[in-house]
Design an enzyme around this catalytic site. Structure first.
Site, PDB file in Angstrom:
ATOM      1  N   TYR A 175       1.523 -12.165  -0.985  1.00  0.00           N
ATOM      2  CA  TYR A 175       0.903 -11.265  -1.302  1.00  0.00           C
ATOM      3  C   TYR A 175       2.045 -10.069  -1.127  1.00  0.00           C
ATOM      4  O   TYR A 175       2.956 -10.293   0.236  1.00  0.00           O
ATOM      5  CB  TYR A 175       0.638  -9.751  -0.490  1.00  0.00           C
ATOM      6  CG  TYR A 175      -0.301  -9.739  -1.979  1.00  0.00           C
ATOM      7  CD1 TYR A 175      -1.996  -9.691  -2.629  1.00  0.00           C
ATOM      8  CD2 TYR A 175      -0.319  -8.231  -1.925  1.00  0.00           C
ATOM      9  CE1 TYR A 175      -2.131  -9.512  -3.601  1.00  0.00           C
ATOM     10  CE2 TYR A 175      -0.658  -7.113  -2.987  1.00  0.00           C
ATOM     11  CZ  TYR A 175      -1.949  -7.836  -3.601  1.00  0.00           C
ATOM     12  OH  TYR A 175      -3.059  -6.981  -4.294  1.00  0.00           O
ATOM     13  N   VAL A 193     -15.380   0.029   3.905  1.00  0.00           N
ATOM     14  CA  VAL A 193     -14.174   0.557   4.098  1.00  0.00           C
ATOM     15  C   VAL A 193     -13.399   0.815   4.998  1.00  0.00           C
ATOM     16  O   VAL A 193     -12.201   0.526   5.669  1.00  0.00           O
ATOM     17  CB  VAL A 193     -14.110   1.901   3.668  1.00  0.00           C
ATOM     18  CG1 VAL A 193     -12.921   3.149   3.872  1.00  0.00           C
ATOM     19  CG2 VAL A 193     -14.702   1.915   1.443  1.00  0.00           C
ATOM     20  N   TYR A 210      -7.271 -10.812   8.698  1.00  0.00           N
ATOM     21  CA  TYR A 210      -8.249 -12.141   8.445  1.00  0.00           C
ATOM     22  C   TYR A 210      -8.659 -12.847   9.873  1.00  0.00           C
ATOM     23  O   TYR A 210      -8.123 -13.495   9.979  1.00  0.00           O
ATOM     24  CB  TYR A 210      -6.812 -12.671   7.853  1.00  0.00           C
ATOM     25  CG  TYR A 210      -7.286 -12.010   6.547  1.00  0.00           C
ATOM     26  CD1 TYR A 210      -8.061 -11.854   5.457  1.00  0.00           C
ATOM     27  CD2 TYR A 210      -5.617 -12.371   5.732  1.00  0.00           C
ATOM     28  CE1 TYR A 210      -7.986 -11.755   4.261  1.00  0.00           C
ATOM     29  CE2 TYR A 210      -4.986 -11.594   4.249  1.00  0.00           C
ATOM     30  CZ  TYR A 210      -6.188 -11.276   3.504  1.00  0.00           C
ATOM     31  OH  TYR A 210      -5.966 -11.096   2.589  1.00  0.00           O
ATOM     32  N   CYS A 229     -11.436  -6.876  -2.921  1.00  0.00           N
ATOM     33  CA  CYS A 229     -12.495  -7.211  -2.455  1.00  0.00           C
ATOM     34  C   CYS A 229     -13.150  -6.524  -2.381  1.00  0.00           C
ATOM     35  O   CYS A 229     -13.400  -5.766  -1.673  1.00  0.00           O
ATOM     36  CB  CYS A 229     -12.646  -7.822  -1.786  1.00  0.00           C
ATOM     37  SG  CYS A 229     -14.512  -8.854  -1.725  1.00  0.00           S
ATOM     38  N   TYR A 237      -4.453  -3.963   3.247  1.00  0.00           N
ATOM     39  CA  TYR A 237      -3.171  -3.620   2.040  1.00  0.00           C
ATOM     40  C   TYR A 237      -3.751  -4.190   1.205  1.00  0.00           C
ATOM     41  O   TYR A 237      -5.078  -4.532   0.601  1.00  0.00           O
ATOM     42  CB  TYR A 237      -2.053  -4.481   2.937  1.00  0.00           C
ATOM     43  CG  TYR A 237      -2.991  -6.475   2.378  1.00  0.00           C
ATOM     44  CD1 TYR A 237      -2.232  -7.092   0.773  1.00  0.00           C
ATOM     45  CD2 TYR A 237      -3.578  -7.252   3.418  1.00  0.00           C
ATOM     46  CE1 TYR A 237      -3.284  -8.253   0.287  1.00  0.00           C
ATOM     47  CE2 TYR A 237      -4.208  -7.809   3.047  1.00  0.00           C
ATOM     48  CZ  TYR A 237      -3.795  -8.804   1.360  1.00  0.00           C
ATOM     49  OH  TYR A 237      -4.318 -10.000   1.150  1.00  0.00           O
ATOM     50  N   GLY A 289     -19.360  -6.229   6.433  1.00  0.00           N
ATOM     51  CA  GLY A 289     -20.823  -7.403   6.686  1.00  0.00           C
ATOM     52  C   GLY A 289     -19.286  -8.599   6.001  1.00  0.00           C
ATOM     53  O   GLY A 289     -19.348 -10.084   6.137  1.00  0.00           O
ATOM     54  N   HIS A 290     -18.248  -8.559   6.036  1.00  0.00           N
ATOM     55  CA  HIS A 290     -17.109  -9.632   5.822  1.00  0.00           C
ATOM     56  C   HIS A 290     -15.905  -9.911   6.361  1.00  0.00           C
ATOM     57  O   HIS A 290     -15.287 -10.548   5.900  1.00  0.00           O
ATOM     58  CB  HIS A 290     -16.771  -8.020   4.680  1.00  0.00           C
ATOM     59  CG  HIS A 290     -15.680  -9.212   3.601  1.00  0.00           C
ATOM     60  ND1 HIS A 290     -14.790 -10.029   3.182  1.00  0.00           N
ATOM     61  CD2 HIS A 290     -16.382  -9.435   2.130  1.00  0.00           C
ATOM     62  CE1 HIS A 290     -14.702 -10.417   1.809  1.00  0.00           C
ATOM     63  NE2 HIS A 290     -15.278 -10.039   1.444  1.00  0.00           N
TER      64      HIS A 290
END
Length: 542
Positions: free
Chosen positions: A414, A187, A486, A182, A196, A119-120
């Protein structure tokens, strides 16, 4: 997650096999089909070997538990509001036959399907849609089997990264998985976008370390790597698996880590030379010993007791080794960073995950597997990749743009290089490889706002979009690369033609990979059942 699972539910497949082959001529015409949850639920029950059990896993808006079940994994709070479209039915399957039945019934009654792992999703695409849809919430399918001797793990599609890290740590301190920071990220979603993390410079991205998968295609067949073929196995590791079907489980390769790693944080402001230090970082770190990873966090803040702003930069490092080995390397190549023994901390790898995840470094590792202990967030974000060091004049321009905002912004760089230089752009769909110095994550925080439509929220989001334009001269181009995990609908959502879809597709995958993904999609899901606003389109949809 043994091979026997690949042949499970033979009875269900026999019942459904003919039905999956029906004509798609009127498959989703709402004028032809009356969409009611009752029809769908009856279909589920009649196509299940245990109607009582599956009935307990079904939630509709008529149930008092429907909203809590939907909300529990809405991890981006701007989507948790009354106006967000919600599913007609939520199914929380406990076995593969439940998913097969749901797939059959969704197709029969013209529903779209969303699959939620953690749910991210940055745009809420795993739990919302602008059409009648069924949501598969894989929360009950999250078992993790660790094989220390073989250095492998089988992980079901509903597991979270924090649960994976915790489970590994209960078996060994010298193996880990190269995934993200996070713990609440699923997964499955993580790997299907590439993924990453703190081991990227040493072992590549998460998807580089996937050995096998159990996967359900649009016809309800359960496939492994051998039976799905290398093209589809290639596609689901970085190409967005939800465009192709449903990943039931992943077989992961665990990688060696030392018993103790070294952590440090250096904080500097403009007045302390932050611009010069960051400028040198761009030249040094991507070419540094691959045992060192560094996350750089940048934000604006007020100078103490004044109305003047400055920029604060945090250099957050993790070294796969001890302090005695790290310090001479940094003192030789990057003395300006001024890393000293006093600020270094040697901990287990799982404790580094606690720190990067925002928990006390020496706190209980069990928190990583406690879903309710992980706070939710509210934001709008974007991504970029930098291939050429930004000159000092460009950095000053960026600082000035940050000063225009209300300090709700955050940038994270990053570091890449190392192992990433060894992969071709086409090894898997994730193409951001050789030549990338660092990835840029740009976000504005909306946690203090009741919605993303308040005046303050709209102003912050508008600033983020304008900041995106400020960065344009300094980031990758042709295409301007973006990170699938993202996901950003600002990039576009059209897929009526290749030209239309390439506006966003080539930014995530580049042209060669995007075209290959379209060919694979056309072969495995030609009617485009598995779809969302930025899913891979088949040729028939163009």
């Amino acid at each position: 997650m043994k091979n026997s699972r690949l042949t499970s539910s033979v009875l269900i497949l026999l019942v459904l096999s003919l039905s999956f082959c029906v004509s798609w001529g009127s498959r989703y015409s709402i004028s032809d089909v009356t969409l009611t949850s009752e029809d769908f639920i009856t279909c589920l029950q009649s196509n299940s070997t245990d109607a009582t059990t599956i009935s307990q896993l079904i939630f509709t808006p008529d149930n008092s538990s429907f909203l809590p079940v939907w909300e529990v994994a809405v991890n981006v709070l701007r989507f948790n509001n009354p106006s967000t479209p919600k599913p007609t039915v939520i199914l929380t399957p406990t076995e593969e036959t439940h998913i097969q039945a749901a797939l059959f019934c969704a197709k029969k009654y013209g529903y779209e399907m969303r699959i939620r792992s953690g749910g991210h999703d940055f745009e809420g695409l795993s739990y919302t849609a602008n059409a009648p849809f069924v949501m598969l919430d894989l929360v009950n399918m999250r078992s993790i089997d660790i094989n220390v001797e073989n250095r492998t793990a089988w992980v079901q599609g509903g597991a979270l990264l924090g649960e994976l890290y915790y489970t590994i740590s209960q078996s060994t301190n010298t193996l880990y998985f190269p995934a993200g920071m996070c713990p609440s990220v699923g997964v499955s979603g993580f790997l299907s976008g590439g993924g990453y993390g703190n081991l990227v410079r040493k072992y590549g991205i998460g998807a580089d370390n996937v050995l096998d998968a159990h996967f359900m295609d649009v016809s309800g067949n359960i496939l492994d790597r051998e039976s799905m073929g290398e093209d589809l196995f290639w596609a689901i590791r970085g190409g967005g698996a939800s465009s192709f079907g449903i990943v039931l489980a992943w077989k992961l390769m665990l990688v060696p880590v030392p018993e103790r790693v070294t952590l440090f944080i250096v904080s500097v402001t403009l007045e302390q030379g932050a611009t010069d230090i960051f400028h040198k970082y761009q030249y040094v770190l991507p070419n540094f010993d691959r045992d060192l990873q560094m996350r750089v966090q940048i934000n604006s803040e007020y100078i103490s007791n004044t109305n003047n702003k400055t920029i604060r930069i945090l250099f957050h490092g993790i070294y796969q080794g001890n302090t005695d080995t790290l310090l001479p390397l940094l003192n030789q190549s990057f003395p300006e960073l001024n890393v000293t023994r006093e600020i270094c901390q040697e901990v287990r790898m799982v404790q580094s995950t606690l720190q990067f995840g925002g928990f006390p470094t020496l706190g209980p590792v069990e928190v990583l597997a406690n879903r309710s202990a992980i706070p939710k967030t509210n934001f709008k974000s974007k991504s970029d990749y930098v291939r050429t060091p930004i000159p000092k004049g460009g950095l000053i321009e960026i600082w000035e743009k940050l000063f225009e905002n209300d300090m709700s912004e955050m940038l994270q760089m990053y570091t890449f290089g190392g192992k990433m230089e060894e992969y071709s752009d086409t090894a898997i769909p994730y193409p951001h490889r050789a030549g990338v110095l660092y990835q840029v994550y740009k976000t504005v925080n909306l946690i203090d706002q009741p919605s993303d439509t308040t005046t303050v929220s709209l102003r912050r989001i508008a600033w983020l979009r304008s900041f995106d334009k400020t960065l344009e001269p300094y980031v990758s181009s042709n295409p301007r690369e973006a990170y699938l995990n993202y996901i950003d609908l600002d990039l576009g959502v059209g897929n009526g033609s290749y030209e239309e879809a390439s506006v966003w597709g080539e930014r995530y995958w580049k042209r060669e990979n995007f075209k290959k993904l379209i060919r694979i999609k056309t072969k495995v899901d030609p009617e485009n059942f598995f779809r969302h606003p930025q899913s891979i389109p088949p040729l028939s949809a163009m």
